[in-house]
Design a protein around this motif. Structure first.
Motif, PDB file in Angstrom:
ATOM      1  N   TYR A 115       3.861  10.425   8.858  1.00 53.39           N
ATOM      2  CA  TYR A 115       2.947  10.094   7.757  1.00 53.39           C
ATOM      3  C   TYR A 115       2.381   8.686   7.947  1.00 53.39           C
ATOM      4  N   LYS A 164      -1.566   7.855   8.369  1.00 53.19           N
ATOM      5  CA  LYS A 164      -2.298   7.165   7.275  1.00 53.19           C
ATOM      6  C   LYS A 164      -2.533   5.685   7.551  1.00 53.19           C
ATOM      7  N   ILE A 214       6.790  12.914  -1.717  1.00 53.16           N
ATOM      8  CA  ILE A 214       5.760  11.922  -2.042  1.00 53.16           C
ATOM      9  C   ILE A 214       5.576  11.918  -3.555  1.00 53.16           C
ATOM     10  N   ASP A 247       0.844  -1.205   0.000  1.00 45.67           N
ATOM     11  CA  ASP A 247       0.000   0.000   0.000  1.00 45.67           C
ATOM     12  C   ASP A 247       0.872   1.246   0.000  1.00 45.67           C
ATOM     13  N   CYS A 248       1.986   1.165   0.716  1.00 42.20           N
ATOM     14  CA  CYS A 248       2.907   2.306   0.751  1.00 42.20           C
ATOM     15  C   CYS A 248       4.354   1.813   0.671  1.00 42.20           C
ATOM     16  N   ILE A 287       6.744   7.170  -0.886  1.00 44.85           N
ATOM     17  CA  ILE A 287       7.406   8.297  -0.229  1.00 44.85           C
ATOM     18  C   ILE A 287       8.899   7.967  -0.146  1.00 44.85           C
ATOM     19  N   THR A 337       1.056   4.398  -3.044  1.00 46.66           N
ATOM     20  CA  THR A 337       1.742   5.532  -2.418  1.00 46.66           C
ATOM     21  C   THR A 337       3.236   5.243  -2.362  1.00 46.66           C
ATOM     22  N   LYS A 356       3.784  12.009  -6.931  1.00 45.90           N
ATOM     23  CA  LYS A 356       2.460  12.467  -7.389  1.00 45.90           C
ATOM     24  C   LYS A 356       2.067  11.777  -8.688  1.00 45.90           C
TER      25      LYS A 356
END
Ligand code: 3SL
Length: 244
Positions: free
Chosen positions: A132, A136, A234, A19-20, A119, A117, A236
């Motif tokens: 973060y 989140k 992050i 997910d991240c 980062i 996501t 975009k």
């Protein structure tokens, strides 16, 4: 939240995504990215390939772009900057898009670019990444080290450990609850041993030694400073990072 540490892009699974994804290249790409965005750069576009970088950057006005290229620790000919974070000052980067290619960090970014996501983290902005993640609460988090040409880099794993340890302490989470693979436990142990002397660890590290041979002692000191920048890069869109 389940954490997984992957030491290098090559050790990062290909058949799934988290997910991240948190991309880490303490020496020095993600330190430089955090520094540049904190200093006022508009955005950072990362490329693993220098020719693609040159092509894409041609479409931008010269006064709106900076080309930063590093190979083997040294500046690539034809670029404006290398990869020393100390050169990415407000005077130089404000309102510019940074077109960046490095030996390992930009490859690691590419490897997880399709994650929902992405980062980036380094020691200098470690707490911003922790904040973060605590806010989140992504279900799966990969802490992806950049390594060096496919090999392990101890400083990236230590930073992954710093993030994991802060999540445990500040999120009142148990080790059992957050541990997704053995590497997480190893990373926490590594960081715990060196957290009061990161510069010394960087001086022992393979890539730290390489940078010292290139005269980058001040870079090592800067890269070891913990959470001095409150900035979170992050993604975009794939390959393009902005300040959150
Ligand atoms: O490999 C990379 O991405 C770079 O950070 C390496 S260097 O520190 O610029 O040499």
């Amino acid at each position: 939240m389940k954490l997984f540490v992957h030491h290098t892009p090559e050790l990062t699974p290909v058949e799934q995504l988290p997910d991240c994804a948190v991309v880490i290249d303490v020496l020095r790409a993600t330190t430089t990215i955090a520094t540049a965005l904190d200093a006022g750069a508009d955005s950072v576009q990362a490329f693993s390939d220098i020719n693609r970088l040159m092509q894409a950057s041609e479409a931008w006005l010269p006064e709106k772009r900076l080309r930063a290229g590093e190979r083997g620790g040294e500046k690539v000919e034809g670029c404006d900057l290398g990869n020393s974070p100390l050169n990415f000052t407000a005077e130089i980067v404000t309102n510019k898009r940074l077109f960046m290619t490095t030996t390992n960090g930009t490859r690691a970014l590419e490897r997880v670019a399709q994650s929902p996501t992405v980062i980036t983290a380094a020691q200098v902005n470690c707490q911003a990444a922790v904040n973060y993640l605590l806010e989140k609460k992504p279900a799966t988090v990969w802490l992806v080290g950049s390594g060096w040409q496919g090999g392990y880099a101890i400083e990236d794993t230590a930073c992954a450990g710093a993030i994991a340890l802060s999540l445990l302490e500040q999120g009142s989470l148990s080790l059992e609850a957050i541990t997704g693979n053995d590497e997480v436990v190893g990373a926490i142990a590594l960081y715990s041993q060196w957290k009061n002397n990161l510069v010394e660890m960087f001086r022992l590290a393979d890539h730290g030694q390489r940078l010292l041979r290139l005269g980058c002692n001040d870079d090592l000191k800067y890269c070891a400073e913990t959470s001095i920048l409150d900035v979170l890069p992050i993604q975009k869109e794939p390959g393009i990072l902005v300040k959150l």
